[in-house]
Design a protein around this motif. Structure first.
Motif, mmCIF file in Angstrom:
data_model
loop_
_atom_site.group_PDB
_atom_site.id
_atom_site.type_symbol
_atom_site.label_atom_id
_atom_site.label_comp_id
_atom_site.label_asym_id
_atom_site.label_seq_id
_atom_site.Cartn_x
_atom_site.Cartn_y
_atom_site.Cartn_z
ATOM 1 N N ASP A 39 -23.469 92.170 0.477
ATOM 2 C CA ASP A 39 -23.019 90.776 0.590
ATOM 3 C C ASP A 39 -21.503 90.639 0.328
ATOM 4 O OD1 ASP A 39 -24.454 87.744 0.174
ATOM 5 O OD2 ASP A 39 -22.417 88.018 -0.620
ATOM 6 N N LYS A 42 -20.332 88.270 -2.607
ATOM 7 C CA LYS A 42 -20.549 88.851 -3.939
ATOM 8 C C LYS A 42 -19.512 89.931 -4.233
ATOM 9 C CE LYS A 42 -25.554 88.468 -4.540
ATOM 10 N NZ LYS A 42 -26.691 89.159 -5.171
ATOM 11 N N ASP A 99 -24.764 85.531 -11.394
ATOM 12 C CA ASP A 99 -25.396 86.615 -10.630
ATOM 13 C C ASP A 99 -25.290 87.944 -11.408
ATOM 14 O OD1 ASP A 99 -25.957 87.315 -7.365
ATOM 15 O OD2 ASP A 99 -25.288 88.963 -8.667
ATOM 16 N N ASP A 101 -25.948 90.986 -10.631
ATOM 17 C CA ASP A 101 -25.361 92.117 -9.913
ATOM 18 C C ASP A 101 -23.830 92.054 -9.974
ATOM 19 O OD1 ASP A 101 -25.583 94.492 -8.501
ATOM 20 O OD2 ASP A 101 -25.951 93.527 -6.562
ATOM 21 N N ILE A 102 -23.290 90.849 -9.798
ATOM 22 C CA ILE A 102 -21.832 90.675 -9.899
ATOM 23 C C ILE A 102 -21.373 90.995 -11.326
ATOM 24 C CG2 ILE A 102 -19.933 88.991 -9.839
ATOM 25 C CD1 ILE A 102 -21.410 87.527 -7.607
#
Ligand SMILES: [Fe+2]
Ligand SMILES: [Fe+2]
Length: 187
Positions: A39, A42, A99, A101-102
């Motif tokens: 993405d 992101k 988020d 993952d970020i």
């Protein structure tokens, strides 16, 4: 927080040389993101935030780590590592980034770790190979990054460990685990 606002935060919080590095990391990482179907937004957010705490005083970084439930082991390792977990706290608390993952990509951009996501690997690699970097072997890393994310991560973490060993610097356990994982994966 919008990308444009994040860019202003980068310019506000970092000296211009460091901010320029951050923008090059964002460009490098987003280019790789399209190659590996990660993405784009992101990736750009994580890249813009990765060094957001880099200009902070050591005492400030220490108190951010102590006050926010961050692994205390960081404090027994070189302070160069501290801006990564501190950056995660700023991204979360001041920029409202939720988020995971970020946040992990910011957290582990200096050490790597076992079980990194593609986004985490992209930020780690882009930080090392952005066009402003110049060290023996960087061209090889740039080439490998075009071919395989795992091979590039393996080469990047190997490079980082070799550099640290040459300096006789201590190595954070997450980096060793990251290295072992990538070497074992490809046996
Ligand atoms: Fe960094
Ligand atoms: Fe960086």
């Amino acid at each position: 927080m919008l990308i444009e606002e994040l860019k202003r935060e980068v310019e506000k919080r970092l000296p211009s040389i460091r901010a320029a590095h951050v923008f090059r990391v964002a460009e490098t990482a987003t280019a790789l993101a399209s190659l590996y179907s990660v993405d784009q937004e992101k990736v750009e957010i994580a890249a813009l935030c990765h060094d957001i705490a880099k200009a902070m005083e050591r005492d400030k970084l220490r108190s951010i780590i102590e006050d926010n439930g961050i692994d205390r082991r960081y404090l027994s390792y070189p302070h160069e590592l501290w801006h990564a977990p501190a950056g995660t706290v700023i991204a979360k608390k001041e920029f409202g980034i939720a988020d995971e993952d970020i946040l992990n990509a910011i957290m582990y951009h200096t050490t790597g770790r076992r079980g990194m996501s593609d986004l985490e690997k992209l930020i780690y690699i882009a930080d090392l190979i952005e066009p402003g970097r110049d060290f023996p072997g960087v061209e090889d890393l740039r080439l490998i990054a075009q071919l395989s994310l795992d091979d590039a991560m393996k080469a990047s973490i190997s490079h980082s460990l070799q550099y640290l060993i040459a300096q006789q610097a201590t190595i954070y356990p997450d980096s060793l685990e990251c290295y072992n994982e990538h070497v074992q994966k490809q046996e």
